[in-house]
Design a protein around this motif. Structure first.
Motif, PDB file in Angstrom:
ATOM      1  N   LEU A 137     -67.840 -24.430 -12.168  1.00  0.00           N
ATOM      2  CA  LEU A 137     -67.129 -23.159 -12.080  1.00  0.00           C
ATOM      3  C   LEU A 137     -66.955 -22.734 -10.626  1.00  0.00           C
ATOM      4  O   LEU A 137     -65.877 -22.272 -10.222  1.00  0.00           O
ATOM      5  N   LEU A 138     -68.005 -22.907  -9.817  1.00  0.00           N
ATOM      6  CA  LEU A 138     -67.894 -22.513  -8.411  1.00  0.00           C
ATOM      7  C   LEU A 138     -66.868 -23.372  -7.681  1.00  0.00           C
ATOM      8  O   LEU A 138     -66.233 -22.909  -6.719  1.00  0.00           O
ATOM      9  N   ASP A 139     -66.672 -24.609  -8.122  1.00  0.00           N
ATOM     10  CA  ASP A 139     -65.627 -25.449  -7.541  1.00  0.00           C
ATOM     11  C   ASP A 139     -64.246 -24.878  -7.847  1.00  0.00           C
ATOM     12  O   ASP A 139     -63.358 -24.859  -6.980  1.00  0.00           O
ATOM     13  N   VAL A 140     -64.044 -24.404  -9.088  1.00  0.00           N
ATOM     14  CA  VAL A 140     -62.781 -23.744  -9.433  1.00  0.00           C
ATOM     15  C   VAL A 140     -62.559 -22.528  -8.539  1.00  0.00           C
ATOM     16  O   VAL A 140     -61.469 -22.301  -8.003  1.00  0.00           O
ATOM     17  N   VAL A 141     -63.617 -21.742  -8.360  1.00  0.00           N
ATOM     18  CA  VAL A 141     -63.521 -20.545  -7.523  1.00  0.00           C
ATOM     19  C   VAL A 141     -63.175 -20.923  -6.082  1.00  0.00           C
ATOM     20  O   VAL A 141     -62.323 -20.295  -5.447  1.00  0.00           O
ATOM     21  N   GLU A 142     -63.812 -21.962  -5.551  1.00  0.00           N
ATOM     22  CA  GLU A 142     -63.575 -22.331  -4.160  1.00  0.00           C
ATOM     23  C   GLU A 142     -62.153 -22.846  -3.960  1.00  0.00           C
ATOM     24  O   GLU A 142     -61.513 -22.551  -2.935  1.00  0.00           O
ATOM     25  N   ARG A 143     -61.643 -23.613  -4.913  1.00  0.00           N
ATOM     26  CA  ARG A 143     -60.253 -24.073  -4.793  1.00  0.00           C
ATOM     27  C   ARG A 143     -59.281 -22.899  -4.856  1.00  0.00           C
ATOM     28  O   ARG A 143     -58.269 -22.876  -4.158  1.00  0.00           O
ATOM     29  N   ALA A 144     -59.589 -21.911  -5.668  1.00  0.00           N
ATOM     30  CA  ALA A 144     -58.748 -20.719  -5.720  1.00  0.00           C
ATOM     31  C   ALA A 144     -58.853 -19.925  -4.423  1.00  0.00           C
ATOM     32  O   ALA A 144     -57.855 -19.377  -3.932  1.00  0.00           O
ATOM     33  N   ARG A 145     -60.051 -19.858  -3.854  1.00  0.00           N
ATOM     34  CA  ARG A 145     -60.201 -19.164  -2.557  1.00  0.00           C
ATOM     35  C   ARG A 145     -59.284 -19.787  -1.503  1.00  0.00           C
ATOM     36  O   ARG A 145     -58.668 -19.073  -0.701  1.00  0.00           O
ATOM     37  N   ALA A 146     -59.198 -21.108  -1.516  1.00  0.00           N
ATOM     38  CA  ALA A 146     -58.339 -21.771  -0.530  1.00  0.00           C
ATOM     39  C   ALA A 146     -56.892 -21.333  -0.693  1.00  0.00           C
ATOM     40  O   ALA A 146     -56.177 -21.133   0.294  1.00  0.00           O
ATOM     41  N   PHE A 147     -56.460 -21.151  -1.944  1.00  0.00           N
ATOM     42  CA  PHE A 147     -55.086 -20.693  -2.175  1.00  0.00           C
ATOM     43  C   PHE A 147     -54.884 -19.298  -1.593  1.00  0.00           C
ATOM     44  O   PHE A 147     -53.914 -19.045  -0.863  1.00  0.00           O
ATOM     45  N   TYR A 148     -55.783 -18.360  -1.904  1.00  0.00           N
ATOM     46  CA  TYR A 148     -55.588 -16.980  -1.445  1.00  0.00           C
ATOM     47  C   TYR A 148     -55.782 -16.861   0.067  1.00  0.00           C
ATOM     48  O   TYR A 148     -55.146 -15.991   0.700  1.00  0.00           O
ATOM     49  N   ARG A 149     -56.612 -17.701   0.654  1.00  0.00           N
ATOM     50  CA  ARG A 149     -56.704 -17.701   2.120  1.00  0.00           C
ATOM     51  C   ARG A 149     -55.378 -18.142   2.730  1.00  0.00           C
ATOM     52  O   ARG A 149     -54.966 -17.636   3.775  1.00  0.00           O
ATOM     53  N   GLY A 150     -54.712 -19.083   2.052  1.00  0.00           N
ATOM     54  CA  GLY A 150     -53.385 -19.491   2.517  1.00  0.00           C
ATOM     55  C   GLY A 150     -52.382 -18.363   2.421  1.00  0.00           C
ATOM     56  O   GLY A 150     -51.547 -18.182   3.323  1.00  0.00           O
ATOM     57  N   VAL A 151     -52.442 -17.584   1.326  1.00  0.00           N
ATOM     58  CA  VAL A 151     -51.564 -16.412   1.208  1.00  0.00           C
ATOM     59  C   VAL A 151     -51.847 -15.434   2.332  1.00  0.00           C
ATOM     60  O   VAL A 151     -50.929 -14.872   2.953  1.00  0.00           O
ATOM     61  N   LEU A 152     -53.121 -15.216   2.606  1.00  0.00           N
ATOM     62  CA  LEU A 152     -53.511 -14.281   3.666  1.00  0.00           C
ATOM     63  C   LEU A 152     -52.965 -14.748   5.015  1.00  0.00           C
ATOM     64  O   LEU A 152     -52.476 -13.935   5.825  1.00  0.00           O
ATOM     65  N   ALA A 153     -53.002 -16.044   5.237  1.00  0.00           N
ATOM     66  CA  ALA A 153     -52.486 -16.566   6.511  1.00  0.00           C
ATOM     67  C   ALA A 153     -50.967 -16.431   6.611  1.00  0.00           C
ATOM     68  O   ALA A 153     -50.431 -16.229   7.709  1.00  0.00           O
ATOM     69  N   ASP A 154     -50.275 -16.516   5.479  1.00  0.00           N
ATOM     70  CA  ASP A 154     -48.817 -16.445   5.474  1.00  0.00           C
ATOM     71  C   ASP A 154     -48.277 -15.016   5.433  1.00  0.00           C
ATOM     72  O   ASP A 154     -47.086 -14.795   5.668  1.00  0.00           O
ATOM     73  N   ALA A 155     -49.154 -14.058   5.093  1.00  0.00           N
ATOM     74  CA  ALA A 155     -48.683 -12.682   4.920  1.00  0.00           C
ATOM     75  C   ALA A 155     -48.232 -12.098   6.257  1.00  0.00           C
ATOM     76  O   ALA A 155     -48.840 -12.350   7.301  1.00  0.00           O
ATOM     77  N   PRO A 156     -47.140 -11.323   6.219  1.00  0.00           N
ATOM     78  CA  PRO A 156     -46.710 -10.662   7.461  1.00  0.00           C
ATOM     79  C   PRO A 156     -47.747  -9.664   7.927  1.00  0.00           C
ATOM     80  O   PRO A 156     -48.507  -9.115   7.131  1.00  0.00           O
ATOM     81  N   ALA A 157     -47.793  -9.456   9.208  1.00  0.00           N
ATOM     82  CA  ALA A 157     -48.763  -8.523   9.771  1.00  0.00           C
ATOM     83  C   ALA A 157     -48.478  -7.129   9.236  1.00  0.00           C
ATOM     84  O   ALA A 157     -47.336  -6.734   9.072  1.00  0.00           O
TER      85      ALA A 157
END
Length: 668
Positions: free
Chosen positions: A648-668
């Protein structure tokens, strides 16, 4: 399937035996058949004052006090007797008005016991012992024969004879509609009347109902109140008639539409309905087909699922028909699965062609007691079998704080949704459901703000085998529904699934909402450039709407208390747009605030999707909550805990990587 004829469906032998087995359980166990320990609240499902009791219980957490409050200082309704046992064991009783009955037609009467004794008691009601804890409450619903209307109550210190029913002279009433419809027929005490042998049902507002097109029924002579409607698309009509002793009256309904989505290619569905789920009745699929027709509901998915133990209700129906419709034509029925894990969330998947090997997880006393594998595995399995994974009843609160989704208990909310959506495993979520639609919208909008595109769908989670609640559980199917635009395709399970997957949906529990953006409807993906202007038009029809809103990634873009929105929205970055209607109570909406929403029209800029930093952070916080809850409350095999939790924590960590990518792409 025409409700007027009650045709017998061609059922597989295993399903016929399944129904026979359920009837034996019902005869042996009574209400709650199929469960060793039915949830406490479900034991009170037939209580006529369940609604007020639940409201009080929500604020106090004391069930006995809540029940006492519901009956204190008020005139009792017909069909209710309250027996009060004093500290010395003596008892007194008061009853509501006597309810009229016809010989051979049992009348249900609630006998409520309130104890002031400092010891546990067993009070005998109509020959059956009712356990009552010290200072607590007990309930038995007795089906009273009006020809012998006495109900005996013995407390050890007292013997009481109650007379809550009296024998009345009958007359007859014919009820006619051009198509199968929902009827509510009551006498002056609120007593229900319907065709003999038809399942007795009450909605969340405690109104009795049944479905039919042309029925003649017996009623007690005198005034009779009739309400007739057909789902959400037609006006409700009330008629009062007086039936003479031995006389005959007739009511004919000429339906008037509130709106007509079908004229524009939209077809309605309820994707989360339980046929048999313990309770008062054992139902045949033909009962569901009649209810579906009477609600004007185009598609219904009957979900097999367990409740608290190993029995998966209607499993044989699913196994015997998987991949094929139960019935088709103007109305389509299909068997599905509600995959249930009470810690991580419940989900279903319209259109799966075969039955998964694992049907539920995390239920003690079953072959799947551990919260493993993660729901992500169930989503992937259902998707591989052709289904569209959809999370059910996402939130039981308005989600003012993300932490509200992760309380330390097994609340069946969609806790793994944020992770599974990020991994591309989820196609939709129930934005209209039996839970809190406000919280579902908050969760859904955060996912949309991260560039994800789950469609809005609807599943009521009604239990057709329940006569009464709790809450909306005994409502008719389709009291909340999803409309899917099939783009000219015939109505099939596959065409409906494909429309939902493409986001061509509108969800509602009452009003009808339309949306176009530059002429394109829900589910469309538009390619625009900065500086372009989007021309948005939206309408709402129906009743009970207080506010009509255009939503986008940054909140409300426009709102009105009228029925139309015409707005120009400049494009600066990728966006999405939905139209939603909000209100309070309305006669057409059963047990929930008025709500409807379209799925979004998505707008990309240079191929980029929406990315909002605030929502990415919200989703990351949700994943933190999921991980913490699983570590603290998850049930894992002690010999394999580290590996099972690690999955389960592996699922969570892979999802974290996705949302960190969104955070990096978000406009300031």
């Amino acid at each position: 399937m025409c409700c007027a004829h009650d045709e017998v469906l061609d059922l597989p032998p295993a399903v016929i035996e399944m129904l026979a087995h359920y009837r034996r359980l019902r005869a042996d166990q009574g209400w709650g058949w199929g469960e060793e320990e039915p949830p406490d609240l479900f034991r009170w499902a037939r209580f006529g004052l369940l609604g007020p009791s639940i409201t009080e219980y929500a604020s106090t957490g004391d069930w006995a006090a809540a029940v006492r409050s519901a009956v204190a200082g008020r005139e009792l309704p017909a069909g209710l007797a309250v027996v009060t046992v004093a500290a010395d064991g003596t008892a007194t009783a008061r009853t509501g008005p006597s309810r009229p009955g016809i010989a051979g037609r049992p009348v249900p009467v609630d006998v409520l016991v309130l104890s002031a004794a400092d010891r546990d008691l067993e009070v005998t009601v109509d020959g059956v012992g009712v356990p009552v804890p010290a200072g607590g409450v007990g309930l038995r619903t007795v089906d009273v024969d009006p020809a012998a209307p006495g109900v005996a109550v013995a407390t050890g210190g007292s013997e009481l004879g109650l007379l809550p029913v009296h024998l009345a002279t009958p007359g007859s009433l014919r009820l006619v509609a051009p198509e199968c419809a929902r009827w509510s027929v009551t006498d002056p005490t609120g007593g229900p009347w319907g065709p003999a042998g038809r399942p007795a049902k009450w909605d969340a507002l405690d109104r009795p109902y049944w479905h039919g097109a042309d029925e003649t029924i017996e009623v007690p002579a005198g005034p009779v109140h009739v309400v007739v409607c057909r789902g959400l698309e037609y006006e409700r009509v009330t008629v009062d008639v007086v039936v003479a002793p031995g006389g005959h009256e007739e009511v004919r309904w000429s339906p008037v539409r509130r709106f007509d989505p079908g004229a524009d290619g939209w077809r309605s569905g309820d994707l989360h309905v339980h046929l048999n789920y313990s309770g008062d009745h054992v139902l045949d699929p033909a009962d569901a087909a009649r209810m579906q027709a009477g609600e004007g509901l185009d598609l219904v998915q009957l979900a097999a699922g367990n409740l608290g133990g190993a029995l998966v209700y209607d499993r044989e129906l699913l196994e015997g028909t998987a991949g094929e419709p139960l019935w088709s034509g103007d109305h389509v029925g299909v068997a599905g699965l509600e995959f249930r894990n009470d810690l991580l969330g419940h989900l279903h998947a319209l259109g799966h062609r075969s039955v998964p090997d694992v049907l539920h997880t995390g239920h003690e006393g079953t072959g799947q007691p551990w919260d493993w594998p993660p729901n992500a595995a169930a989503c992937a399995d259902l998707r591989e079998r052709g289904g569209l994974p959809t999370y059910a009843h996402p939130s039981f609160s308005p989600l003012d704080d993300v932490a509200a989704l992760y309380g330390p208990y097994r609340s069946v909310e969609a806790r793994e949704l944020v992770a599974d959506a990020a991994l591309g495993l989820v196609g939709a979520l129930e934005v209209v459901s039996c839970a809190d639609d406000r919280g579902a919208v908050v969760l859904w909008h955060h996912l949309l703000n991260c560039g994800l595109r789950p469609a809005a769908t609807a599943g009521t989670d009604v239990f057709l085998s329940f006569a009464h609640g709790p809450g909306v559980a005994s409502n008719p199917p389709g009291w909340g529904r999803v409309y899917a635009r099939l783009d000219g395709a015939p109505l099939t399970v596959a065409s409906f699934r494909d429309a939902v997957a493409a986001g061509r949906t509108v969800v509602t529990n009452g009003p009808w909402v339309t949306l176009t953006v530059d002429g394109a409807g829900p589910g469309a993906v538009l390619d625009r450039r900065p500086g372009d202007v989007l021309r948005v038009a939206a309408t709402v029809a129906g009743s009970g709407v207080d506010r009509f809103v255009l939503h986008g990634p940054d909140g409300e873009l426009a709102a009105t208390d009228g029925t139309r929105l015409a707005v120009e929205v400049p494009v600066s970055a990728a966006t999405w747009l939905t139209a939603a209607a909000y209100g309070g109570d309305d006669p057409h909406t059963l047990g929930a605030p008025v709500f409807a929403s379209t799925s979004p029209v998505h707008v990309e800029v240079a191929g980029r999707r929406v990315a909002r930093a605030a929502s990415a952070r919200w989703c990351l916080a949700a994943l933190d909550g999921l991980a913490a809850l699983a570590e603290a409350e998850g049930r894992f095999d002690p010999a394999r805990r580290e590996a099972q939790l690690g999955d389960l924590l592996d699922v969570v960590e892979r999802a974290r990587a996705f949302y960190r990518g969104v955070l990096a792409d978000a406009p300031a």
